[in-house]
Design a protein around this motif. Structure first.
Motif, PDB file in Angstrom:
ATOM      1  N   PRO A  34       0.730  -0.821  -0.413  1.00 17.21           N
ATOM      2  CA  PRO A  34       0.065  -0.031  -0.072  1.00 17.21           C
ATOM      3  C   PRO A  34       0.774   1.142   0.071  1.00 17.21           C
ATOM      4  O   PRO A  34       0.708   2.431  -0.913  1.00 17.21           O
ATOM      5  CB  PRO A  34      -0.616  -0.516   1.281  1.00 17.21           C
ATOM      6  CG  PRO A  34      -0.845  -1.646   1.512  1.00 17.21           C
ATOM      7  CD  PRO A  34       0.221  -2.023   0.952  1.00 17.21           C
ATOM      8  N   ALA A  35       1.838   1.553   0.706  1.00 23.09           N
ATOM      9  CA  ALA A  35       2.823   2.438   0.754  1.00 23.09           C
ATOM     10  C   ALA A  35       3.219   2.973  -0.869  1.00 23.09           C
ATOM     11  O   ALA A  35       3.037   4.446  -0.925  1.00 23.09           O
ATOM     12  CB  ALA A  35       4.154   2.489   1.705  1.00 23.09           C
ATOM     13  N   ALA A  36       3.860   1.620  -1.030  1.00 19.20           N
ATOM     14  CA  ALA A  36       4.288   2.001  -2.670  1.00 19.20           C
ATOM     15  C   ALA A  36       3.387   2.418  -3.647  1.00 19.20           C
ATOM     16  O   ALA A  36       3.378   3.279  -4.124  1.00 19.20           O
ATOM     17  CB  ALA A  36       4.535   0.710  -3.046  1.00 19.20           C
ATOM     18  N   PHE A  37       1.832   2.036  -3.321  1.00 20.71           N
ATOM     19  CA  PHE A  37       0.576   2.010  -4.162  1.00 20.71           C
ATOM     20  C   PHE A  37       0.811   3.821  -4.360  1.00 20.71           C
ATOM     21  O   PHE A  37       0.590   4.499  -5.665  1.00 20.71           O
ATOM     22  CB  PHE A  37      -0.245   0.935  -3.870  1.00 20.71           C
ATOM     23  CG  PHE A  37      -1.549   1.356  -4.025  1.00 20.71           C
ATOM     24  CD1 PHE A  37      -1.812   0.868  -5.598  1.00 20.71           C
ATOM     25  CD2 PHE A  37      -2.654   2.862  -4.244  1.00 20.71           C
ATOM     26  CE1 PHE A  37      -3.202   0.577  -6.306  1.00 20.71           C
ATOM     27  CE2 PHE A  37      -3.238   2.913  -5.182  1.00 20.71           C
ATOM     28  CZ  PHE A  37      -4.165   2.307  -6.217  1.00 20.71           C
ATOM     29  N   ILE A  38       0.783   4.218  -2.666  1.00 21.30           N
ATOM     30  CA  ILE A  38      -0.061   5.739  -3.053  1.00 21.30           C
ATOM     31  C   ILE A  38       1.392   6.372  -3.140  1.00 21.30           C
ATOM     32  O   ILE A  38       0.838   7.763  -3.972  1.00 21.30           O
ATOM     33  CB  ILE A  38      -0.219   5.904  -1.417  1.00 21.30           C
ATOM     34  CG1 ILE A  38      -1.465   4.818  -0.685  1.00 21.30           C
ATOM     35  CG2 ILE A  38      -0.308   7.381  -0.927  1.00 21.30           C
ATOM     36  CD1 ILE A  38      -1.558   5.549   1.014  1.00 21.30           C
ATOM     37  N   ALA A  39       2.735   6.010  -2.935  1.00 18.70           N
ATOM     38  CA  ALA A  39       3.718   7.357  -3.365  1.00 18.70           C
ATOM     39  C   ALA A  39       4.004   6.537  -4.635  1.00 18.70           C
ATOM     40  O   ALA A  39       4.390   8.336  -5.535  1.00 18.70           O
ATOM     41  CB  ALA A  39       4.791   6.457  -2.316  1.00 18.70           C
ATOM     42  N   GLY A  40       4.087   5.787  -5.047  1.00 17.30           N
ATOM     43  CA  GLY A  40       3.573   5.763  -6.758  1.00 17.30           C
ATOM     44  C   GLY A  40       2.365   6.632  -7.400  1.00 17.30           C
ATOM     45  O   GLY A  40       2.927   7.772  -8.842  1.00 17.30           O
ATOM     46  N   GLY A  41       1.491   6.821  -7.570  1.00 19.54           N
ATOM     47  CA  GLY A  41       0.409   7.081  -7.678  1.00 19.54           C
ATOM     48  C   GLY A  41       0.775   8.884  -6.761  1.00 19.54           C
ATOM     49  O   GLY A  41       0.707   9.331  -8.292  1.00 19.54           O
ATOM     50  N   ALA A  42       0.862   9.323  -6.344  1.00 21.38           N
ATOM     51  CA  ALA A  42       1.363  11.021  -5.913  1.00 21.38           C
ATOM     52  C   ALA A  42       2.273  11.129  -6.656  1.00 21.38           C
ATOM     53  O   ALA A  42       2.549  12.819  -6.713  1.00 21.38           O
ATOM     54  CB  ALA A  42       1.601  11.239  -4.197  1.00 21.38           C
ATOM     55  N   GLY A  43       3.512  10.363  -6.789  1.00 22.98           N
ATOM     56  CA  GLY A  43       4.529  10.722  -7.827  1.00 22.98           C
ATOM     57  C   GLY A  43       4.627  11.513  -9.255  1.00 22.98           C
ATOM     58  O   GLY A  43       4.946  12.213  -9.473  1.00 22.98           O
ATOM     59  N   LEU A  44       3.345   9.983  -9.704  1.00 20.93           N
ATOM     60  CA  LEU A  44       3.618  10.873 -11.333  1.00 20.93           C
ATOM     61  C   LEU A  44       2.646  12.023 -11.368  1.00 20.93           C
ATOM     62  O   LEU A  44       2.911  12.970 -11.972  1.00 20.93           O
ATOM     63  CB  LEU A  44       2.722   9.140 -11.526  1.00 20.93           C
ATOM     64  CG  LEU A  44       2.126   9.382 -13.441  1.00 20.93           C
ATOM     65  CD1 LEU A  44       3.686  10.002 -14.107  1.00 20.93           C
ATOM     66  CD2 LEU A  44       1.177   8.443 -13.856  1.00 20.93           C
ATOM     67  N   ALA A  45       1.647  12.567 -10.295  1.00 20.35           N
ATOM     68  CA  ALA A  45       0.454  13.481 -10.133  1.00 20.35           C
ATOM     69  C   ALA A  45       1.480  14.115  -9.986  1.00 20.35           C
ATOM     70  O   ALA A  45       0.611  15.513 -10.898  1.00 20.35           O
ATOM     71  CB  ALA A  45      -0.549  12.870  -9.096  1.00 20.35           C
ATOM     72  N   ALA A  46       2.129  14.234  -9.044  1.00 17.82           N
ATOM     73  CA  ALA A  46       2.834  15.383  -8.633  1.00 17.82           C
ATOM     74  C   ALA A  46       3.542  15.981  -9.596  1.00 17.82           C
ATOM     75  O   ALA A  46       3.537  17.295 -10.717  1.00 17.82           O
ATOM     76  CB  ALA A  46       3.447  15.466  -8.195  1.00 17.82           C
ATOM     77  N   SER A  47       4.279  14.897 -10.550  1.00 20.17           N
ATOM     78  CA  SER A  47       4.985  15.619 -11.946  1.00 20.17           C
ATOM     79  C   SER A  47       4.504  15.861 -13.446  1.00 20.17           C
ATOM     80  O   SER A  47       4.824  16.811 -13.568  1.00 20.17           O
ATOM     81  CB  SER A  47       6.135  13.756 -12.337  1.00 20.17           C
ATOM     82  OG  SER A  47       6.578  14.125 -13.585  1.00 20.17           O
ATOM     83  N   VAL A  48       3.190  15.171 -12.975  1.00 19.47           N
ATOM     84  CA  VAL A  48       2.398  16.060 -14.600  1.00 19.47           C
ATOM     85  C   VAL A  48       1.653  17.267 -14.051  1.00 19.47           C
ATOM     86  O   VAL A  48       1.597  17.945 -14.901  1.00 19.47           O
ATOM     87  CB  VAL A  48       1.155  15.155 -14.366  1.00 19.47           C
ATOM     88  CG1 VAL A  48       0.073  16.185 -15.185  1.00 19.47           C
ATOM     89  CG2 VAL A  48       1.411  13.738 -15.178  1.00 19.47           C
TER      90      VAL A  48
END
Length: 251
Positions: free
Chosen positions: A143-157
């Motif tokens: 779950p931690a990687a799931f949240i961090a990965g999604g947040a990272g892409l959203a922040a990049s875009v």
């Protein structure tokens, strides 16, 4: 006069096809080959094209001067590349006129094959979590990687839309991933920082850019290959620097 008009239309058609392909992430040698094939299909057998990641140059041996197009932005859209390849094959087989081919290319250029942003974020989150498992992480960290990965892409875009500096957007996204991973570790929601961080930044890694750089180098396009390789290295540095700064904040 008809011959000059026909040559002009063919040149514009070749440049349009090359522009769509290069903006969509195609290799430079593929762009050059497609442009030459289209020109040959319409009778310009002595055409020449030169493509770099930011510039397209095309000329013929006739009276028309060389044409140049500047490429400002590049993304990854394999659907558009496939569309242009299909149109070029139809042109080569004589199934399309220059006018019909231009209409199809303009339609492909304006079309949007991208998934909606929420779908991209969800895919990035799931990809990050799966990479965590592939790199030997434990299921409790999923779950931690799931949240961090999604947040990272959203922040990049989101940051790339605000600040047109690719390095800053990727650095900030990686920094956010690192801070979230540290926060999860501190809160007891995660256990292995390294695997959470590595898995979560995988959606930001320029895999296609690295592949295209190697393919261009193997095809003898040294300028394009080296420039794409430098771009990929800069992105990798931005990702690594973001994680490093997060660790510095932690200590």
């Amino acid at each position: 006069m008809e011959q000059k008009t026909s040559i002009y239309e063919t040149i514009e058609l070749c440049l349009l096809a090359g522009k769509i392909m290069l903006q969509s992430g195609a290799e430079t040698y593929r762009v050059e080959d497609t442009m030459v094939r289209i020109a040959t299909a319409f009778g310009l057998t002595e055409s020449h094209s030169y493509v770099t990641p930011t510039v397209i140059m095309f000329s013929t041996s006739g009276e028309q001067p060389a044409k140049l197009i500047r490429i400002e932005e590049r993304t990854t859209d394999l659907n558009k590349i496939a569309e242009v390849n299909a149109i070029s094959r139809q042109i080569a087989s004589g199934e399309l006129s220059a006018r019909d081919a231009k209409a199809l290319l303009l339609k492909a250029e304006s079309a949007s094959f991208d998934y909606k942003l929420p779908v991209q974020i969800l895919a990035a989150a799931l990809t990050s979590a799966c990479f965590l498992i592939m790199f030997g992480g434990s299921w409790p960290d999923f779950p931690a990687a799931f949240i961090a990965g999604g947040a990272g892409l959203a922040a990049s875009v989101w940051l790339h839309r605000i600040v047109q500096v690719k390095f800053f957007a990727e650095f900030s996204a990686a920094l956010l991933v690192g801070l979230l991973a540290l926060l999860f570790i501190w809160a007891g929601f995660g256990h292995e920082f390294d695997r959470i961080a590595v898995g979560s930044v995988m959606p930001l890694v320029p895999g296609l850019l690295i592949t295209n750089a190697i393919r261009d180098l193997m095809a003898g396009h040294l300028v394009s290959g080296i420039s794409k390789g430098a771009d990929a290295c800069l992105t990798a540095f931005a990702i690594g620097a973001g994680i490093a700064v997060a660790l510095i904040f932690f200590h």
